[in-house]
Design a protein around this motif. Structure first.
Motif, PDB file in Angstrom:
ATOM      1  N   THR A 144      -6.350   2.540   7.514  1.00 15.91           N
ATOM      2  CA  THR A 144      -6.153   1.386   6.630  1.00 15.91           C
ATOM      3  C   THR A 144      -5.976   0.109   7.447  1.00 15.91           C
ATOM      4  O   THR A 144      -5.186   0.075   8.386  1.00 15.91           O
ATOM      5  CB  THR A 144      -4.892   1.575   5.753  1.00 15.91           C
ATOM      6  OG1 THR A 144      -4.961   2.861   5.135  1.00 15.91           O
ATOM      7  CG2 THR A 144      -4.798   0.492   4.688  1.00 15.91           C
ATOM      8  N   ILE A 166       0.013   5.105   1.279  1.00 16.19           N
ATOM      9  CA  ILE A 166      -1.117   5.746   1.959  1.00 16.19           C
ATOM     10  C   ILE A 166      -0.820   7.214   2.246  1.00 16.19           C
ATOM     11  O   ILE A 166       0.281   7.563   2.668  1.00 16.19           O
ATOM     12  CB  ILE A 166      -1.389   5.036   3.307  1.00 16.19           C
ATOM     13  CG1 ILE A 166      -1.674   3.544   3.068  1.00 16.19           C
ATOM     14  CG2 ILE A 166      -2.528   5.690   4.062  1.00 16.19           C
ATOM     15  CD1 ILE A 166      -1.454   2.680   4.290  1.00 16.19           C
ATOM     16  N   ASP A 219       0.855  -1.192   0.000  1.00 19.20           N
ATOM     17  CA  ASP A 219       0.000   0.000   0.000  1.00 19.20           C
ATOM     18  C   ASP A 219       0.888   1.238   0.000  1.00 19.20           C
ATOM     19  O   ASP A 219       2.002   1.201   0.537  1.00 19.20           O
ATOM     20  CB  ASP A 219      -0.844   0.062   1.283  1.00 19.20           C
ATOM     21  CG  ASP A 219      -1.956  -0.975   1.329  1.00 19.20           C
ATOM     22  OD1 ASP A 219      -2.316  -1.524   0.271  1.00 19.20           O
ATOM     23  OD2 ASP A 219      -2.471  -1.225   2.442  1.00 19.20           O
TER      24      ASP A 219
END
Lengths: 307, 307
Positions: free
Chosen positions: B233, B14, B12
């Motif tokens: 997240t 972010i 990810d």
């Protein structure tokens, strides 16, 4: 113990996704007084209406033990009127009409017989009027709870802050807490707002429950998941009425007892939203109240845990 | 008891109001496995990564007792990558990049040694892949928990409904529950979704807690009010991991024990959001876990009430 309630007693016209009403009785103090009447026969109302206001509703309050000696009826004038329309999600609404009428120059006269009140609930009103009420009491009540709204943050912030500094418990919703504090985190917002004066802060989150902050302590009360929310009008006022009503009934203003009081407030509010206006909280039965409190207890109960 | 976890293990990138990351380890199954590892040493992972995935993270999982025999490493291919940016309120986000890579043709091969698993956690994935996992198990697990998201409602609704019909517990958020059921009221939505198959439904409401529905019964668990939510997240995955991890640890899948499991899930999620990615849940200490559980117990506890 006796409890002074100050706020609007008025007319509302409401539209929700489930229907609409003509002019019906509304106003913060109407909801609050009805709610407190389930806890104490010592509710004393200070408010103002016009000559158009129905005597029937005043008698309902009286029959429920609410003193209306402090309810001023202005001949030749009209009651406060608000009309609004809720969006599909019921969490937001548009104001269609606001007619201040008698509320425009409301002078909150406190009858002599009200001076012994140990609890004071200031429903949403002009902060300056709320302040006048506090100043006119010869003896400071044991507990002052104040409700307000974002509108006053926009047009009367200094007055509002002054009034907030004089109370023990402030009740506002999450958006208002963020607006008043300038903090997005409700934990940070609560710290800033407590620094403004109130030792207790209740942040109302509608269908997501309510938080009670006191110093570093926090308590959370859920809202009851309902099949249908018919009309959210007055839910916050009814919540506040149940909260202070229970405190006045028990005479115990400890943080621990405030937790219980919030559950009663939430239970009262859960009834309020089931019908339009004050209809559902006009005449609740003992067993309904009992069953609802049990639902709340069951809703959050879990076992004794440890890692 | 042993617990099979299937889902994405990925990268990810972010961005939140508090900062941004380069490519870091993410993916539903990463969060879930880390969370379950605090409850059981019997977690078995099925997932797929590319050759770019850090061996270090795989070793972290192994050191925490997670079997990675079912983790496929595709040479010459790249891991799934998602990049997103959260809005100021942290409740909504924009997806900036989605690169499926190895996830595009993920074939969930179940090692023979995994066939004895009594608990199955299906992290968010293509519903058809989730279904394949269930079909490949020679013995149906004692409990199947499935997570999903709105994306699949839009592009693979039939597959999704088929998979939902095969599981015991479905976890989705409030907006997804409304979308899947076509009902605004979560109580009504829960009834409709239970009619699709799952006997238990968990509706996640982020900072507003979670609801567990079972028939006409409902349980509510709050989220812990936090000073700062740094990065949401993986919070839902971590929640699901704590939930099923506790059930696998205790072996008790009663509704009463699921209430406890939801509190553990909420506690795990409350850690997750305090730092970016999986950082905060990589190595939690016994006393932190203990203290957090106590905070949850205190948060909702009130006295014995009656009207």
């Amino acid at each position: 113990m006796s409890l002074l309630v100050v706020g609007s007693v008025a007319f509302d016209a409401i539209e929700t996704p489930f229907g609409k009403t003509d002019k019906i009785v509304g106003g913060a103090a109407s909801y609050i007084s009805l709610a407190t009447s389930y806890f104490t026969k010592g509710t004393k109302l200070v408010a103002v209406v016009g000559e158009d206001f129905p005597q029937e509703f005043i008698e309902t309050l009286q029959n429920r033990g609410v003193s209306t000696e402090g309810l001023q009826i202005k001949q030749g004038e009209k009651s406060f009127f608000w009309s609004g329309k809720y969006h599909t999600d019921m969490n937001s609404r548009d104001t269609l009409i606001t007619e201040l009428n008698v509320l425009g120059n409301f002078d909150p006269i406190i009858p002599e017989s009200y001076q012994d009140c140990e609890f004071l609930m200031l429903g949403n009103l002009t902060p300056a009027v709320q302040q006048t009420v506090i100043n006119r009491l010869t003896k400071r009540p044991k507990l002052i709870v104040m409700d307000t709204m974002n509108f006053w943050m926009e047009i009367a912030l200094d007055d509002l802050k002054k009034t907030i500094s004089m109370v023990d418990v402030l009740t506002i919703n999450d958006e208002e807490a963020r607006q008043l504090s300038g903090e997005y985190s409700l934990v940070k917002a609560a710290a800033k707002i407590q620094a403004m004066g109130p030792k207790y802060l209740i942040i109302k989150k509608g269908e997501n429950g309510a938080l009670l902050f006191h110093g570093k302590e926090v308590f959370f009360a859920p809202a009851l998941p309902l099949e249908e929310v018919f009309d959210p009008t007055g839910a916050g006022d009814t919540f506040a009425g149940g909260f202070i009503g229970y405190l006045a009934k028990t005479g115990d203003i400890s943080f621990e007892n405030m937790k219980n009081a919030i559950i009663y407030g939430s239970a009262m509010a859960s009834f309020c939203v089931e019908k339009f206006g004050t209809e559902r909280i006009m005449d609740l039965k003992e067993d309904e109240l009992q069953a609802r409190i049990q639902q709340f207890q069951k809703l959050v109960k879990f076992g004794a845990l440890s890692f």
